[in-house]
Structures are given as C-alpha cells and as structure tokens.
Enzyme design. Structure first.
Site, short mmCIF file in Angstrom:
data_model
loop_
_atom_site.label_atom_id
_atom_site.label_comp_id
_atom_site.label_asym_id
_atom_site.label_seq_id
_atom_site.Cartn_x
_atom_site.Cartn_y
_atom_site.Cartn_z
N ASP A 63 12.89 42.74 54.83
CA ASP A 63 12.96 42.37 56.25
C ASP A 63 13.63 43.45 57.10
OD1 ASP A 63 11.88 39.96 55.52
OD2 ASP A 63 13.41 38.74 56.51
N HIS A 210 16.41 43.33 52.29
CA HIS A 210 16.40 43.94 53.62
C HIS A 210 16.38 45.46 53.53
CE1 HIS A 210 17.97 39.88 54.43
NE2 HIS A 210 17.52 40.05 55.66
#
Length: 245
Positions: A63, A210
């Site tokens: 992400d 992430h």
C-alpha cells in the site's frame, strides 16, 4: 472526456487487455500470476481477504506507494524470486513518481486503486467516492494507458459506501487477512518474524504490507527479501487475491 468515452477509445486500441478491464477481470498469465481455479469473474461488493486457493499460497500486497527510496529495491527482490504482487497506488504519490508506476507494470505486477489523497472514506457519499476513484484510475492510466486496475482498497480499511462503488467500476474491494504492522516499526528482524509466522498460520491469506513514502520502508523490504525464499523452500507460492469476494 467522460469515463465511458475513454473506455471505448481504449477498447479500440487494446482490445484484449482492456476487454478484461471492462469486465473487471485481470487477464490470466502463463506464469500462474493470473486468475486461477476458483478465481475470476466480475467484481462484487464483497471485500476479498484470501486467494481462495488451497494449500500453501499467499498474496502479497503493498500500500501507499510507490516510493523512490524503497520501491525500486522491493521490485528487485520480487523479480529475483519471480514473485508477482499487488501494488495499491496512492494518487498523490503516483503523480510524483510516474516512472516507478511504469516499472511496476512492466514487471508484471497488478495494480490496485488506493484513492487520490488517502483519506478516510467512511462518511463519504457514493458520488464523492466514485469521483475520487475515477480520478485516481484516470491518473494511473495517463501514465500506463490500458493497464488493468482490477482491485480497490480503502485507506485504513475504512470502507463506508466504497465497496459497491468500486464494484460498479469493475474493481474488486481488496481487504487482507494478515498484517505485520509495519507502520509501527521498521525493525527488519521483528517484521520478518511476524511475516513468516503469520503467513504460515494463514494459508491463502492476503498480506498487507507498505512501500509508501510516509516513513522509511527499508525494514519491510528486507523482511520480504528474507521471508520469500524461506517460504518458497517450504513449498509456498505467491498468487493474486481472489476476484469474486
């Protein structure tokens, strides 16, 4: 230009890939990264959290990127081990790093719409959500015309009305089963232990990681670099998330 006119134009120029996009289906790939048994079909409003495949399988998703400091190294790690992942792209960051978006697509990874400004959507109207998602996808397509965007992930997991809106736009809402809380620490030893332990405990899981620029992500990248070969040695394989909810 309206969304429908853009789609019509792309269908003329790239019928195979974009036919899949309009149907909300990522095209299957010969390397096993495409839709597999039990996968595929049009997008639904159900939030997917697994691959829906049996055995030692996991889906890696990243992400908030891309990030010029850490995403290039992450792409190297994934290429070294022939692993395909899903990159959930943040529009503001996409605008700043178009070359990295191209590299992600050229490497054969899958794209996911992660909104334009990474805001909490829980109180948004469907109309506002749709405008944001369309703007984000349009920005991505300015950089990589015709690239499928088969998934959508709401920032913070704050979905609100967004799952149905995303499905109407052909994007499957993408959740997760496993996270390693890499927003709390970037200690590679801690993150590698969490990743390895939690993936093993959750066969078929979608894993939330992430690579965004909000903080240093080198620990996440190092953890992925350590754990992928260990899991592959045990017979694990990496696949796309489910596409049906």
């Amino acid at each position: 230009m309206t969304t429908s006119r853009r789609r019509a134009l792309r269908l003329v120029t790239a019928p195979l890939a974009l036919g899949a996009l309009l149907l909300g289906v990522a095209p299957a790939q010969a390397d096993g990264a495409g839709a597999g048994p039990g996968q595929g079909g049009p997008a639904t409003a159900d939030i997917v959290t697994t691959t829906k495949l049996q055995g030692r399988v996991a889906a890696l998703t990243f992400d908030d990127g891309p990030n010029p400091h850490d995403t290039p190294r992450l792409l190297e790690v994934l290429e070294e081990h022939d692993v395909k992942a899903v990159f959930c792209l943040w529009g503001d960051v996409v605008r700043q790093n178009p070359d990295l978006v191209r590299q992600i697509v050229e490497a054969g990874h899958t794209l996911c719409n992660h909104t334009m400004h990474h805001e909490d959507l829980s109180g948004w109207s469907p109309e506002a959500v749709r405008a944001d998602l369309e703007a984000t996808s349009a920005l991505i397509h300015e950089i990589v015309p015709g690239a499928p965007i088969p998934y959508f992930r709401a920032p913070y997991g704050a979905w609100g009305r967004s799952p149905q809106v995303a499905a109407d736009l052909g994007m499957q809402p993408l959740g997760w089963t496993v996270t390693i809380e890499d927003w709390e620490t970037q200690d590679a030893d801690v993150l590698a232990e969490r990743l390895e332990t939690r993936v093993r405990a959750n066969p078929g899981a979608v894993v939330l990681l992430h690579d965004g620029p909000v903080m240093d992500r080198s620990g996440t990248v190092e953890a992925v670099a350590r754990v992928i070969p260990e899991l592959e040695a045990e017979g694990w394989r990496f696949h796309k998330p489910d596409r049906r909810g």
